[in-house]
Each structure stands twice: as structure tokens, then as C-alpha cells.
Enzyme design. Structure first.
Site, PDB file in Angstrom:
ATOM      1  N   CYS A 184       0.032   5.690   7.281  1.00 21.18           N
ATOM      2  CA  CYS A 184      -1.305   5.282   7.724  1.00 21.18           C
ATOM      3  C   CYS A 184      -1.225   4.370   8.943  1.00 21.18           C
ATOM      4  O   CYS A 184      -0.342   3.517   9.047  1.00 21.18           O
ATOM      5  CB  CYS A 184      -2.023   4.571   6.574  1.00 21.18           C
ATOM      6  SG  CYS A 184      -3.697   4.022   6.980  1.00 21.18           S
ATOM      7  N   CYS A 205       0.848  -1.201   0.000  1.00 23.52           N
ATOM      8  CA  CYS A 205       0.000   0.000   0.000  1.00 23.52           C
ATOM      9  C   CYS A 205       0.878   1.243   0.000  1.00 23.52           C
ATOM     10  O   CYS A 205       1.770   1.377   0.848  1.00 23.52           O
ATOM     11  CB  CYS A 205      -0.921   0.003   1.218  1.00 23.52           C
ATOM     12  SG  CYS A 205      -1.968   1.488   1.332  1.00 23.52           S
ATOM     13  N   CYS A 237     -10.555 -11.267  21.085  1.00 20.34           N
ATOM     14  CA  CYS A 237      -9.761 -10.489  20.136  1.00 20.34           C
ATOM     15  C   CYS A 237      -8.592  -9.807  20.835  1.00 20.34           C
ATOM     16  O   CYS A 237      -7.931  -8.950  20.245  1.00 20.34           O
ATOM     17  CB  CYS A 237     -10.634  -9.458  19.416  1.00 20.34           C
ATOM     18  SG  CYS A 237     -11.438  -8.269  20.516  1.00 20.34           S
TER      19      CYS A 237
END
Length: 473
Positions: free
Chosen positions: A94, A88, A420
């Protein structure tokens, strides 16, 4: 001045962890302890974002705390064989991904090690079988949901690492292509209608976030999160958005008026189309509304739920309590092999979706309750509800401290814990051990490739001590 650092591991957020192997006396640019690095600093643990185990890197120390330092990567002197070129173009800045510079097989190994470290260091558990991480054959374009903040000049994208600066995105390689279409359409039409982005410093403006959801058969949901109820030129805006994206299934407005970082508010208004879209996990079809929780990686969700089903070892006579049931996904997935499933969820819209999902999948041996598990589960205990299996899939913070006690009071033979967050999983497994439940095995599943997150399914079995340890009212 640069510091040469040898990286020996990764931190929980995917940053390199090392020790200084060559020290200099230098002033630290942002030292909260107002101290200087000296040659004795070689024993200091240093976190370097973007560095990999086995590498030697030049990095500039930026922050020094009492027991560790944070450094900025300047140059990789000795590269790891697992280092790859990020795919990317926005990755360097980012904050959406943390591990694109690491090969995918290496990511899977490190994610398992995350679980091992948490179980041993936080949970202090031994004898737990921890399997290799289950990864994806194609780990791109997997996210069925995006939540992008909106900034000045209608910049829409992820936050930069460690800040609230928005990295403007035209495309995101881990998002479903449908979300890319939503991103492009909203940007174009919002600019045409001069919608003002929300400013989190002044609390002025209108558009706060854009949420996109992609269902099976190409269904698209757009949720515009706004700071006010009044939507300027609403009908014309919606009409233009539909022209730009004719395949859209649902357009909604969610109102978030509070001055905080919570993305969604309580009130949602349908501007066009249906209140829900559909997605499939295995043979089951699910209704998903704007505020409902649904796994963002549909393909891996099936892997995750099949693992939970296998760990439950059902024979058909069991009663299952699904303590954080969301839209009913795990409970409905297990219902085909159980006598009865009881689901509990605090979000009322999710319960409405769960009931609808049960009807549409013709599953009749399920019952859903609205409420916090901390309050609802004790009422089930008082009503003499016995659970053979308890399934729990809590938020990242894990279970409220009273919830494990309630689980044990229900005297299930097994607890299936879906998590998670390895750290809170390990903490809760240690608590459950004290209540008479031993963790037998854990299966890590890679739900979020190229990020530092890992999902787990843990199996716990009852010991003879469970009933004796509790004096539950």
C-alpha cells in the site's frame, strides 16, 4: 545481481538513501540512460524504499539516472535499532503510509531533520530556531477523512506505491473507525446494486472515489464521487446504505466528469441528510462540507493552531489577514485575541462554511472574502488595509510568487506561515527574507504519523528594510 548498499539517510518521501559499498558490473533492468553499472558506480547515490539510516541492505538496481539510481530492497543485512514490524498487513504494497517500519520517535526526529535540511539547502537561511517535532501520544486512528479510489471488481483502497493499482482494503489503522464503517457499507451496497467502477483507461464506468468524513459526536458523511450525473437506482441505493449504516448524517454525490486525477468535481448533490457535519478544535465548532478543506488530524490541528496563536504573540489590538482561510479555522481560532480578522479563500463553499462557523461560535470580529489571494490581497492594499499579522496556510505548492510581495506591502509586524511542504516553505521564506522579513523560529508538527509528511509553523518578523525594498503600486 544484488548490490550491497550502506544507508546513511532518508529521502523526502521516506526512502533510504545510500552509496554502493560493493560494486558489480551488471545490466540495469530499466536504465533510462542505457548504461551499465561498473565498479566506479560506488559513488552513485542510491534510493532504496523500505531501508533505514544505519542499515546495510542487499538491493537490486532497477533504474539508473545521471546522478542517482533506484533500487528494490531484497534483504536487510544489518538492521537499524529503529526498525519495527509494520502493524498493517497491507503496508508492504500500500502507498498510503511510508514509515511504518520505523519507530515513532525516530520518525519525529527525521521529520525535524527534513525541515532543517530544507531551510539550510533550499532557503539558505541561518539562525532559525527549529524545535523538536510535536508528535501524538497515540498516533493511530487519527484521520477524520478518507479518499479511496474505486477499481475493478469494486476494489476500494489506497493506490499501490508508485502506481495506480488499487490495494483493496477492509480496514485502515490510521483512519478513524467511522471511515472503516463507511468503507465496509459502501462496498457491500455498491456490490448489491452492481454499481460499475470507473476505469481510468477507458473512461467508462460510474463510481470513481469514496470519500468519508467523521465529525465530532460520531457524525458521518459519505461522498460518492461519480463519473456521470445519472445515479442508477439512486433512491433505493441510498435507502439500503442508510439501513446498513443507520448513524450516517449525510450522503452526497459529487460529479467528476473530467479525464484527470482530480478527485472532486465542481457539482455536489445531497442525497440524504445535511450538507455539513461538525468537528471541534479546542472550544470552537466547525461546519465541514464535502469540498471544504479541514485538517484531517483533529487532535494535532489543535496543537498546530495553538502554535500559530503563540507565534502571533497577539495583544488584542491587531488586525489579522488569513490569506488561505479555508473554513476559517485558524482565523477564528485567533479572533478571540485580535481586534479583527479578514479571511480570503477561493472556494466559495468554504467561505460559506467560514461565515456559518463564525455565527455559530458567536465570533463577530471576522470578515471573509471569496477569491484568489493573488487578486484579493492587492485590493485590500489599495483600500489601505493594514495588517499587523498575516497568517498563510497555502497548498503544498506554496504561495504564488506575487503573494509574498503583497504580504510585505501590507507591512505586517509578523507573518505566520503554516506549511505542509518544507521545500516550498523554505523557498517562500527565502523570498520573504529578500522583502524584509526574517524567519525567527519554526515548529514542526506531526499531522500525519507513519507517512513522510510534516507540517510546520514558521514565525517571521519585519525588519526595517521592508518598506524600502518594495515599490508596490
Amino acid at each position: 545481481m544484488a548490490q550491497l548498499i550502506k544507508i546513511h539517510g532518508l529521502g523526502s518521501s521516506g526512502e533510504g538513501v545510500g552509496k554502493a559499498i560493493r560494486s558489480y558490473k551488471l545490466e540495469v533492468s530499466n536504465s533510462t540512460d542505457n548504461q551499465l553499472l561498473t565498479p566506479n558506480s560506488s559513488l552513485l547515490t542510491v534510493f532504496v524504499e523500505g531501508a533505514l539510516p544505519g542499515e546495510e541492505v542487499l538491493a537490486e538496481i532497477e533504474t539508473v539516472k545521471k546522478n542517482y539510481a533506484v533500487a528494490r530492497l531484497l534483504e536487510v543485512v544489518k538492521k537499524s535499532s529503529e526498525r519495527v514490524e509494520p502493524f498493517c498487513p497491507l503496508y508492504k504494497n500500500c502507498g498510503g503510509c511510508q514509515l511504518q517500519h520505523m519507530s515513532y520517535p525516530a520518525q519525529l526526529k527525521w521529520k525535524r531533520q527534513q525541515v532543517v535540511d530544507a531551510i539550510e539547502r533550499i532557503g539558505k537561511l541561518d539562525g532559525v530556531e527549529i524545535f523538536d517535532t510535536l508528535g501524538m501520544e497515540n498516533p493511530l486512528r487519527y484521520r477524520n477523512k478518507m479518499q479511496f479510489p474505486v477499481g475493478r471488481n469494486l476494489q476500494i483502497g489506497c493506490y499501490a506505491r508508485g502506481s495506480h493499482k488499487i490495494i483493496d482494503a477492509q480496514s485502515c489503522p490510521i483512519q478513524n473507525i467511522g471511515n472503516d464503517k463507511i468503507l465496509a457499507a459502501v462496498k457491500k451496497i455498491a456490490a448489491q446494486f452492481n454499481l460499475q467502477p470507473y476505469d481510468e483507461d477507458t473512461h467508462k464506468g460510474f463510481l470513481r472515489h469514496v470519500m468519508g468524513r467523521v465529525g465530532c459526536d460520531g457524525e458521518l458523511m459519505i461522498v460518492l464521487v461519480t463519473a456521470t450525473k445519472n445515479f442508477p437506482n439512486e433512491k433505493n441505493f441510498v435507502r439500503a446504505l442508510r439501513r446498513e449504516l443507520p448513524e450516517v448524517t449525510s450522503i452526497q454525490q459529487n460529479v467528476q466528469t473530467y479525464h484527470n486525477n482530480v478527485i472532486l468535481g465542481r457539482d455536489t448533490k445531497i442525497l440524504f441528510g445535511k450538507p455539513t457535519i461538525h468537528d471541534k478544535i479546542g472550544k470552537l465548532k466547525f461546519n465541514i462540507s464535502a469540498r471544504s478543506f479541514f485538517q484531517v488530524n483533529t487532535a494535532q490541528a489543535e496543537v498546530l493552531y495553538n502554535t500559530a496563536l503563540d507565534f502571533a504573540e497577539l495583544r488584542g489590538h491587531e488586525t489579522i489577514i488569513d490569506a488561505y482561510c479555508g473554513t476559517g479555522t485558524i482565523g477564528l481560532f485567533m479572533a478571540r485575541r485580535a481586534r479583527k480578522v479578514i479571511g480570503v479563500e477561493v472556494v466559495s463553499s468554504a467561505i460559506a462554511d467560514a461565515k456559518k462557523n463564525a455565527r455559530e461560535n458567536n465570533i463577530r470580529n471576522v470578515e471573509f472574502f471569496i477569491g484568489d489571494a493573488v487578486k484579493v490581497l492587492p485590493r485590500l492594499v489599495d483600500a489601505d488595509v493594514h495588517a499587523d499579522v498575516v497568517v498563510v496556510d497555502p497548498p503544498r505548492a506554496g504561495c504564488d510568487k506575487k503573494v509574498p510581495e503583497t504580504f510585505a506591502a501590507m507591512e505586517p509586524d509578523k507573518i505566520i506561515y503554516v506549511s505542509c511542504n518544507p521545500a516550498t516553505l523554505a523557498r517562500d521564506l527565502a523570498i520573504l527574507k529578500s522583502l524584509g522579513y526574517v524567519t525567527t523560529k519554526i515548529q514542526p508538527v506531526d499531522m500525519f504519523p507513519f507517512t513522510s509528511h510534516v507540517e510546520c509553523v514558521a514565525q517571521l518578523k519585519s525588519t526595517a528594510r521592508a518598506k524600502k525594498l518594495l515599490n508596490f503600486p
